[in-house]
Design a protein around this motif. Structure first.
Motif, PDB file in Angstrom:
ATOM      1  N   GLY A  89      23.840 145.894  30.038  1.00 11.39           N
ATOM      2  CA  GLY A  89      24.831 146.953  29.905  1.00 11.39           C
ATOM      3  C   GLY A  89      25.408 147.020  28.504  1.00 11.39           C
ATOM      4  N   LEU A  90      25.652 145.862  27.893  1.00 15.08           N
ATOM      5  CA  LEU A  90      26.155 145.834  26.518  1.00 15.08           C
ATOM      6  C   LEU A  90      25.144 146.442  25.553  1.00 15.08           C
ATOM      7  N   ALA A  91      23.866 146.092  25.745  1.00 16.75           N
ATOM      8  CA  ALA A  91      22.823 146.647  24.876  1.00 16.75           C
ATOM      9  C   ALA A  91      22.755 148.162  25.022  1.00 16.75           C
ATOM     10  N   ARG A  92      22.863 148.642  26.256  1.00 18.76           N
ATOM     11  CA  ARG A  92      22.878 150.088  26.462  1.00 18.76           C
ATOM     12  C   ARG A  92      24.110 150.713  25.830  1.00 18.76           C
TER      13      ARG A  92
ATOM     14  N   ALA B  51      34.974 153.661  32.821  1.00 19.88           N
ATOM     15  CA  ALA B  51      34.507 152.321  33.183  1.00 19.88           C
ATOM     16  C   ALA B  51      34.520 152.128  34.691  1.00 19.88           C
ATOM     17  N   HIS B  52      35.545 152.668  35.341  1.00 21.36           N
ATOM     18  CA  HIS B  52      35.634 152.527  36.795  1.00 21.36           C
ATOM     19  C   HIS B  52      34.522 153.304  37.491  1.00 21.36           C
ATOM     20  N   ARG B  53      34.070 154.372  36.838  1.00 23.67           N
ATOM     21  CA  ARG B  53      33.050 155.221  37.459  1.00 23.67           C
ATOM     22  C   ARG B  53      31.643 154.851  37.011  1.00 23.67           C
ATOM     23  N   ILE B  54      31.452 154.630  35.704  1.00 23.79           N
ATOM     24  CA  ILE B  54      30.107 154.344  35.182  1.00 23.79           C
ATOM     25  C   ILE B  54      30.174 153.253  34.124  1.00 23.79           C
ATOM     26  N   GLY B  55      30.809 152.129  34.422  1.00 21.24           N
ATOM     27  CA  GLY B  55      30.959 151.068  33.436  1.00 21.24           C
ATOM     28  C   GLY B  55      29.646 150.361  33.143  1.00 21.24           C
ATOM     29  N   PHE B  56      29.730 149.286  32.347  1.00 24.17           N
ATOM     30  CA  PHE B  56      28.529 148.528  31.999  1.00 24.17           C
ATOM     31  C   PHE B  56      27.905 147.886  33.230  1.00 24.17           C
ATOM     32  N   GLU B  57      28.717 147.646  34.229  1.00 21.48           N
ATOM     33  CA  GLU B  57      28.250 147.164  35.516  1.00 21.48           C
ATOM     34  C   GLU B  57      29.178 147.746  36.572  1.00 21.48           C
ATOM     35  N   GLU B  58      28.786 147.637  37.821  1.00 22.87           N
ATOM     36  CA  GLU B  58      29.603 148.202  38.886  1.00 22.87           C
ATOM     37  C   GLU B  58      30.942 147.477  38.964  1.00 22.87           C
ATOM     38  N   THR B  59      32.022 148.226  38.930  1.00 19.27           N
ATOM     39  CA  THR B  59      33.357 147.639  38.980  1.00 19.27           C
ATOM     40  C   THR B  59      34.015 147.966  40.314  1.00 19.27           C
ATOM     41  N   PHE B  60      34.843 147.025  40.779  1.00 16.35           N
ATOM     42  CA  PHE B  60      35.501 147.197  42.070  1.00 16.35           C
ATOM     43  C   PHE B  60      37.018 147.250  41.939  1.00 16.35           C
ATOM     44  N   THR B  61      37.548 146.821  40.802  1.00 10.71           N
ATOM     45  CA  THR B  61      38.992 146.841  40.594  1.00 10.71           C
ATOM     46  C   THR B  61      39.286 147.490  39.244  1.00 10.71           C
TER      47      THR B  61
ATOM     48  N   ARG C 118      41.216 146.252  37.101  1.00  5.27           N
ATOM     49  CA  ARG C 118      41.218 145.188  36.097  1.00  5.27           C
ATOM     50  C   ARG C 118      39.837 145.049  35.467  1.00  5.27           C
ATOM     51  N   GLU C 119      38.802 145.096  36.298  1.00  9.61           N
ATOM     52  CA  GLU C 119      37.440 145.044  35.770  1.00  9.61           C
ATOM     53  C   GLU C 119      37.148 146.278  34.918  1.00  9.61           C
ATOM     54  N   ALA C 120      37.659 147.431  35.347  1.00  8.64           N
ATOM     55  CA  ALA C 120      37.454 148.654  34.571  1.00  8.64           C
ATOM     56  C   ALA C 120      38.137 148.554  33.210  1.00  8.64           C
ATOM     57  N   PHE C 121      39.341 147.986  33.181  1.00 11.98           N
ATOM     58  CA  PHE C 121      40.048 147.816  31.906  1.00 11.98           C
ATOM     59  C   PHE C 121      39.285 146.856  30.998  1.00 11.98           C
ATOM     60  N   ARG C 122      38.688 145.832  31.589  1.00 12.88           N
ATOM     61  CA  ARG C 122      37.869 144.902  30.794  1.00 12.88           C
ATOM     62  C   ARG C 122      36.697 145.633  30.157  1.00 12.88           C
ATOM     63  N   ASP C 123      35.992 146.446  30.939  1.00 11.78           N
ATOM     64  CA  ASP C 123      34.859 147.194  30.400  1.00 11.78           C
ATOM     65  C   ASP C 123      35.306 148.191  29.336  1.00 11.78           C
ATOM     66  N   ALA C 124      36.476 148.814  29.545  1.00  8.94           N
ATOM     67  CA  ALA C 124      36.989 149.758  28.550  1.00  8.94           C
ATOM     68  C   ALA C 124      37.294 149.047  27.237  1.00  8.94           C
ATOM     69  N   THR C 125      37.851 147.843  27.327  1.00  9.95           N
ATOM     70  CA  THR C 125      38.132 147.064  26.121  1.00  9.95           C
ATOM     71  C   THR C 125      36.845 146.708  25.391  1.00  9.95           C
ATOM     72  N   ILE C 126      35.826 146.334  26.156  1.00  7.77           N
ATOM     73  CA  ILE C 126      34.534 146.008  25.549  1.00  7.77           C
ATOM     74  C   ILE C 126      33.936 147.244  24.883  1.00  7.77           C
TER      75      ILE C 126
ATOM     76  N   LEU D 223      29.265 156.061  28.113  1.00  5.13           N
ATOM     77  CA  LEU D 223      28.367 157.026  28.742  1.00  5.13           C
ATOM     78  C   LEU D 223      26.938 156.511  28.837  1.00  5.13           C
ATOM     79  N   ALA D 224      26.657 155.393  28.190  1.00  4.37           N
ATOM     80  CA  ALA D 224      25.280 154.912  28.108  1.00  4.37           C
ATOM     81  C   ALA D 224      24.689 154.627  29.476  1.00  4.37           C
ATOM     82  N   ARG D 225      25.511 154.132  30.405  1.00  4.94           N
ATOM     83  CA  ARG D 225      24.949 153.768  31.702  1.00  4.94           C
ATOM     84  C   ARG D 225      24.441 154.986  32.461  1.00  4.94           C
ATOM     85  N   SER D 226      25.210 156.091  32.410  1.00  2.00           N
ATOM     86  CA  SER D 226      24.779 157.272  33.150  1.00  2.00           C
ATOM     87  C   SER D 226      23.625 157.979  32.455  1.00  2.00           C
ATOM     88  N   GLN D 227      23.534 157.856  31.114  1.00  2.00           N
ATOM     89  CA  GLN D 227      22.509 158.573  30.377  1.00  2.00           C
ATOM     90  C   GLN D 227      21.274 157.735  30.083  1.00  2.00           C
TER      91      GLN D 227
END
Length: 281
Positions: A21-24, A69-79, A81-89, A134-138
């Motif tokens: 996900g990071l590479a994408r 991030a909550h919708r199409i993050g680097f990996e599937e997120t359930f909370t 908090r995880e979405a905020f982590r992906d947004a920070t990344i 957007l990389a995950r969806s595209q």
């Protein structure tokens, strides 16, 4: 023992998926933000843009990234908090990608003041971070969950449209062509652009059967989606356009008519960006 082995394999699989996900994300930041990274107006804006406006742009981008991030993050997120982590990344990827590209092109260097370098990187990190998210969806292959079947709340639809409109607006709002077109337009031109924007925005989502498009149920009247989504979406696109033009100080000493025309001009691509967001997110 077999349970422990399967647990380790699962953790390794999750770690591998996150690295992918990071590479994408890096690829998405490059593909989608490269036009802005190579645009002269964006280089100059990083130097002279008012720092309070730049800070506001950075702050506005955070909730949009969290939503993505909550919708199409680097990996599937359930909370969240995880979405905020992906947004920070994603923000980190945007900053890193912008720094590497601008340094490679000679746009930033050690001989520049730190404030100028920071301004250029901060400004470019906004579209780059959205591109990374957007990389995950595209660029991805999906996560096993059918996103089309996910129920999207109405306010989330509007925020997704705002994200698409902002991403497109960031490409165009800094350019001088917006004000040139606004100066050349008449009232009839402005009305034609408004009708064209609304018509294309509605048609792309509901009429031309794009992947990710929406189909109306037979019992649903045609005007329902138009009133509920298209018109509010166009208002969202205009609001984002106004925000982008104000952030980039594009109005200057323009008259009220020229300001209105420039808003309508930028609202045209912004509305298409909003429609595209409903298709791909």
């Amino acid at each position: 023992m077999p349970e422990q082995t399967s647990s380790v394999e699962a953790e390794e699989g999750e770690a591998g998926g996150f690295v992918t996900g990071l590479a994408r994300g890096i690829a998405g930041a490059l593909f989608l933000a490269l036009p802005m990274l190579m645009t002269m107006e964006m280089w100059y804006l990083g130097f002279y843009i008012a720092r309070e406006r730049l800070l506001l742009l950075l702050l506005v981008n955070i909730p949009l990234l969290v939503l993505l991030a909550h919708r199409i993050g680097f990996e599937e997120t359930f909370t969240w908090r995880e979405a905020f982590r992906d947004a920070t990344i994603a923000y980190g990827i945007g900053i890193l990608t912008s720094a590497v590209v601008l340094a490679a092109l000679g746009i930033v260097g050690r001989d520049m003041p730190a404030s100028e370098i920071a301004g250029k990187l901060a400004l470019q990190s906004v579209p780059a971070s959205i591109g990374a998210m957007l990389a995950r969806s595209q660029l991805g292959q999906g996560t096993g969950q059918d996103d089309d079947e996910r129920e999207t709340p109405y306010h989330t639809e509007l925020l997704l449209m705002a994200t698409g409109a902002l991403f497109v607006s960031l490409n165009i709002a800094p350019t001088e062509e917006i004000m040139v077109l606004a100066y050349k337009m008449t009232a009839w031109h402005a009305m034609a652009v408004i009708l064209l924007s609304i018509g294309l925005m509605h048609g792309f989502v509901y009429a031309v059967s794009f992947i990710g498009g929406h189909e109306l149920q037979p019992e649903t009247p045609w005007w329902h989606a138009f009133v509920r989504f298209t018109l509010p979406g166009y208002i969202v696109a205009l609001s984002v356009s106004l925000f982008a033009l104000w952030i980039f100080e594009s109005f200057g000493d323009s008259s009220a008519t020229e300001m209105l025309h420039s808003l309508i001009v930028l609202g045209f691509p912004a509305s298409l960006g909003a429609a595209a967001a409903r298709l791909i997110l």
